[in-house]
Enzyme design. Sequence first.
Site, PDB file in Angstrom:
ATOM      1  N   SER A  37     -19.393  14.752  -6.918  1.00 18.29           N
ATOM      2  CA  SER A  37     -18.438  14.246  -5.923  1.00 18.29           C
ATOM      3  C   SER A  37     -16.989  14.228  -6.415  1.00 18.29           C
ATOM      4  CB  SER A  37     -18.847  12.825  -5.553  1.00 18.29           C
ATOM      5  OG  SER A  37     -17.851  12.219  -4.783  1.00 18.29           O
ATOM      6  N   ALA A  97     -21.497  15.595   9.840  1.00 15.36           N
ATOM      7  CA  ALA A  97     -20.046  15.808   9.912  1.00 15.36           C
ATOM      8  C   ALA A  97     -19.626  16.124  11.347  1.00 15.36           C
ATOM      9  CB  ALA A  97     -19.644  16.939   8.969  1.00 15.36           C
ATOM     10  N   LYS A 117     -26.231   7.054   4.849  1.00 13.46           N
ATOM     11  CA  LYS A 117     -25.222   6.594   5.816  1.00 13.46           C
ATOM     12  C   LYS A 117     -25.811   5.726   6.926  1.00 13.46           C
ATOM     13  CE  LYS A 117     -21.798  10.233   5.145  1.00 13.46           C
ATOM     14  NZ  LYS A 117     -20.953  11.233   5.792  1.00 13.46           N
TER      15      LYS A 117
HETATM   16  P1  NAP Z   1     -25.958  18.331   7.972  1.00 11.24           P
HETATM   17  O1  NAP Z   1     -25.981  16.959   8.503  1.00 11.24           O
HETATM   18  O2  NAP Z   1     -27.081  18.808   7.126  1.00 11.24           O
HETATM   19  O3  NAP Z   1     -25.805  19.330   9.234  1.00 11.24           O
HETATM   20  C1  NAP Z   1     -25.758  20.716   9.057  1.00 11.24           C
HETATM   21  C2  NAP Z   1     -25.702  21.446  10.386  1.00 11.24           C
HETATM   22  O4  NAP Z   1     -25.621  22.834  10.077  1.00 11.24           O
HETATM   23  C3  NAP Z   1     -26.921  21.229  11.252  1.00 11.24           C
HETATM   24  O5  NAP Z   1     -26.541  21.115  12.610  1.00 11.24           O
HETATM   25  C4  NAP Z   1     -27.734  22.497  11.024  1.00 11.24           C
HETATM   26  O6  NAP Z   1     -28.426  22.964  12.135  1.00 11.24           O
HETATM   27  C5  NAP Z   1     -26.634  23.515  10.774  1.00 11.24           C
HETATM   28  N1  NAP Z   1     -27.167  24.646  10.004  1.00 11.24           N
HETATM   29  C6  NAP Z   1     -27.607  24.642   8.734  1.00 11.24           C
HETATM   30  N2  NAP Z   1     -28.035  25.877   8.381  1.00 11.24           N
HETATM   31  C7  NAP Z   1     -27.854  26.660   9.457  1.00 11.24           C
HETATM   32  C8  NAP Z   1     -28.123  28.033   9.749  1.00 11.24           C
HETATM   33  N3  NAP Z   1     -28.644  28.853   8.816  1.00 11.24           N
HETATM   34  N4  NAP Z   1     -27.803  28.501  10.981  1.00 11.24           N
HETATM   35  C9  NAP Z   1     -27.274  27.687  11.922  1.00 11.24           C
HETATM   36  N5  NAP Z   1     -27.024  26.380  11.726  1.00 11.24           N
HETATM   37  C10 NAP Z   1     -27.297  25.871  10.504  1.00 11.24           C
HETATM   38  O7  NAP Z   1     -24.649  18.590   7.095  1.00 11.24           O
HETATM   39  P2  NAP Z   1     -23.195  17.905   7.266  1.00 11.24           P
HETATM   40  O8  NAP Z   1     -23.090  16.746   6.374  1.00 11.24           O
HETATM   41  O9  NAP Z   1     -22.914  17.743   8.704  1.00 11.24           O
HETATM   42  O10 NAP Z   1     -22.254  19.052   6.635  1.00 11.24           O
HETATM   43  C11 NAP Z   1     -22.016  20.240   7.329  1.00 11.24           C
HETATM   44  C12 NAP Z   1     -20.926  21.039   6.609  1.00 11.24           C
HETATM   45  O11 NAP Z   1     -19.704  20.296   6.612  1.00 11.24           O
HETATM   46  C13 NAP Z   1     -21.245  21.335   5.149  1.00 11.24           C
HETATM   47  O12 NAP Z   1     -20.769  22.607   4.822  1.00 11.24           O
HETATM   48  C14 NAP Z   1     -20.455  20.273   4.390  1.00 11.24           C
HETATM   49  O13 NAP Z   1     -20.084  20.688   3.104  1.00 11.24           O
HETATM   50  C15 NAP Z   1     -19.240  20.142   5.282  1.00 11.24           C
HETATM   51  N6  NAP Z   1     -18.603  18.823   5.186  1.00 11.24           N
HETATM   52  C16 NAP Z   1     -17.294  18.759   4.836  1.00 11.24           C
HETATM   53  C17 NAP Z   1     -16.646  17.554   4.772  1.00 11.24           C
HETATM   54  C18 NAP Z   1     -15.198  17.500   4.395  1.00 11.24           C
HETATM   55  O14 NAP Z   1     -14.687  16.413   4.133  1.00 11.24           O
HETATM   56  N7  NAP Z   1     -14.504  18.625   4.370  1.00 11.24           N
HETATM   57  C19 NAP Z   1     -17.334  16.368   5.070  1.00 11.24           C
HETATM   58  C20 NAP Z   1     -18.694  16.456   5.438  1.00 11.24           C
HETATM   59  C21 NAP Z   1     -19.317  17.704   5.488  1.00 11.24           C
HETATM   60  P3  NAP Z   1     -29.730  22.294  12.793  1.00 11.24           P
HETATM   61  O15 NAP Z   1     -29.215  21.045  13.454  1.00 11.24           O
HETATM   62  O16 NAP Z   1     -30.206  23.279  13.742  1.00 11.24           O
HETATM   63  O17 NAP Z   1     -30.667  22.004  11.665  1.00 11.24           O
END
Ligand code: NAP
Length: 295
Positions: A22, A137, A73
Amino acid sequence: MKQEISGYTRLAGVIANPIKHSLSPMIHNYGYQQTGVDAVYLAFEVERQDFLQTLETVKLFNMLGVNISMPYKKQAYDACDTVSEVAALIGNVNTIVQKKGQLIGCNTDGLGFIESLKEKDVSIEGKSLMILGAGGAARAIICQCALLGTKEINVFKRKNETYKQQEIELQEIARKTQAMIVLHDFNDDGKRNQVIEKSDIIVNATQLGMGKDDRMPFDDFSKVTKQHVLVDLIYHPLETRWLKKANDKGIKTINGLGMLVHQGALAFNLMTQKDLPVKSLLQDIEQLMEKKKEN
Ligand code: NAP
């Protein structure tokens, strides 16, 4: 300013599993040094069965507060004494402020996203937002944007076992906020292109493109124009293949580093009532990440 640890030094941290990678300790400790807050911030990798006990320690140690990341969370939300409006809508918290034994839950992810856009002169008010992915997110962004006046939010997610439930939950958020929120099938290319045409801001909130994964959330850019802003929540790498393709076409892009720093700055402010110097921190983190890339 060099910080001296003493008997007065307060403790804060982030609780998650895994968490050793982190950047939050760097963000908050940088903030303490720059603003003269007498505190230290550590990462706590905690097992599921120990999570609630760890929150008790937050009170016992009179900590400033803690950030919460995956997978805690929702559990953290349930354990808080009070929660903010947006945290209640999302149903989870990423920040807990500790005051006199009370745990006050907030979620700064959505506002962090909005602040990172503002910094690049992009506003979400009255705009049409397209979000690829419907995970944690995405949900934070959807709720915060719905509360702050985004005109329309189109969400794309895979039609798997969680699709129906997500659709119900998004309808509930729409009902509570009066925003227009519609869920679509991630793999419906025709619908995606239709929605791109009427969108202002397109956000990748999937893991596609993170780290060594060079996949893109979509690669048909025929409907993407210079009227659009493309935002990738990923910050490792700073320029994903998807963003590079847009940059090469002269389309405005924003990576996820700003969101990361702004959600941290908002959490910092909630815990200390001080403003973290975001601009200089962003420069330092970018340099650090460039250095890491070279090694
Ligand atoms: P999460 O809760 O695991 O959600 C991931 C989402 O991506 C889900 O809707 C999932 O789809 C989709 N997904 C995963 N693999 C996929 C694929 N092969 N094809 C299509 N959809 C796919 O993760 P999260 O915490 O929301 O994070 C999502 C992204 O945001 C990550 O890259 C993370 O690093 C980034 N992030 C950035 C910040 C920042 O501060 N910049 C903060 C949080 C997260 P399904 O619903 O269909 O399973």
